[in-house]
Design an enzyme around this catalytic site. Sequence first.
Site, short mmCIF file in Angstrom:
data_model
loop_
_atom_site.label_atom_id
_atom_site.label_comp_id
_atom_site.label_asym_id
_atom_site.label_seq_id
_atom_site.Cartn_x
_atom_site.Cartn_y
_atom_site.Cartn_z
N ASP A 28 0.88 -1.22 -0.11
CA ASP A 28 0.02 -0.04 0.10
C ASP A 28 0.89 1.21 0.08
O ASP A 28 1.86 1.19 0.81
CB ASP A 28 -0.80 0.13 1.31
CG ASP A 28 -2.06 0.95 1.05
OD1 ASP A 28 -3.21 0.41 1.05
OD2 ASP A 28 -1.69 2.15 1.16
N HIS A 93 -12.44 -1.39 -6.65
CA HIS A 93 -11.82 -2.48 -7.30
C HIS A 93 -11.56 -3.53 -5.91
O HIS A 93 -10.63 -3.03 -5.31
CB HIS A 93 -10.80 -2.12 -7.89
CG HIS A 93 -9.85 -3.38 -8.79
ND1 HIS A 93 -9.26 -3.17 -10.04
CD2 HIS A 93 -9.64 -4.66 -8.41
CE1 HIS A 93 -9.04 -4.50 -10.33
NE2 HIS A 93 -9.05 -5.32 -9.47
N HIS A 95 -10.24 -5.25 -2.84
CA HIS A 95 -8.93 -5.58 -2.49
C HIS A 95 -8.96 -5.82 -0.96
O HIS A 95 -9.80 -5.36 -0.10
CB HIS A 95 -8.04 -4.05 -2.59
CG HIS A 95 -8.64 -3.08 -2.06
ND1 HIS A 95 -9.63 -2.50 -2.65
CD2 HIS A 95 -8.45 -2.20 -0.88
CE1 HIS A 95 -10.23 -1.18 -2.13
NE2 HIS A 95 -9.37 -1.03 -1.00
P1 AMP Z 1 -9.72 1.50 0.44
O1 AMP Z 1 -10.11 2.69 1.12
O2 AMP Z 1 -10.22 0.23 1.26
O3 AMP Z 1 -10.27 1.54 -0.84
O4 AMP Z 1 -8.31 1.29 0.13
C1 AMP Z 1 -7.57 1.74 -0.84
C2 AMP Z 1 -6.06 1.84 -0.60
O5 AMP Z 1 -5.34 1.89 -1.68
C3 AMP Z 1 -5.60 2.89 0.50
O6 AMP Z 1 -5.02 2.21 1.61
C4 AMP Z 1 -4.73 3.49 -0.39
O7 AMP Z 1 -3.37 3.99 0.29
C5 AMP Z 1 -4.27 2.46 -1.57
N1 AMP Z 1 -3.73 2.95 -2.78
C6 AMP Z 1 -4.50 3.97 -3.61
N2 AMP Z 1 -3.43 4.18 -4.57
C7 AMP Z 1 -2.31 3.17 -4.59
C8 AMP Z 1 -1.46 2.96 -5.28
N3 AMP Z 1 -1.07 3.75 -6.47
N4 AMP Z 1 -0.45 2.15 -4.98
C9 AMP Z 1 -0.70 1.26 -3.79
N5 AMP Z 1 -1.70 1.69 -2.90
C10 AMP Z 1 -2.44 2.72 -3.24
#
Ligand code: AMP
Length: 118
Positions: A28, A93, A95
Amino acid sequence: MTIFEKIVAGELPCNKVLENDDFLAFHDINPKAPIHILVIPKTLVKDFHECSPEMMKGMTEFIQKVAEFLGLEKGGYRLITNIGENGGQEVPHLHFHLLGGAKLAWTHLSDADPKGSF
Ligand code: AMP
């Protein structure tokens, strides 16, 4: 296209941990624990609620593999998936957040009044 589809397509970089034909694990960008990995399916599924049991089978096996690859299975770890607006999902998406590397606190989970009706 979601950010994560762009990562799968190689259009955006990621700090990869493991992958197979169906799933990808990467760090992350904004870690909330010493180890904070995101595990995603390579095909777009919006969230856990849209995920088939067949996909979850593969996801479960892959997440266990990632946890073992990082040596997290003995000490333990936390697995979180946010679903939709109330769940705090920012990226539409599917995760799983795999968090570990320290004894994690159990945090305040809602902006709602904790004495309220939930
Ligand atoms: P959520 O709030 O559950 O949708 O989590 C989305 C997560 O994606 C957050 O913890 C962000 O820090 C992470 N995130 C967003 N963009 C990226 C990226 N390009 N690479 C890695 N993590 C990301």
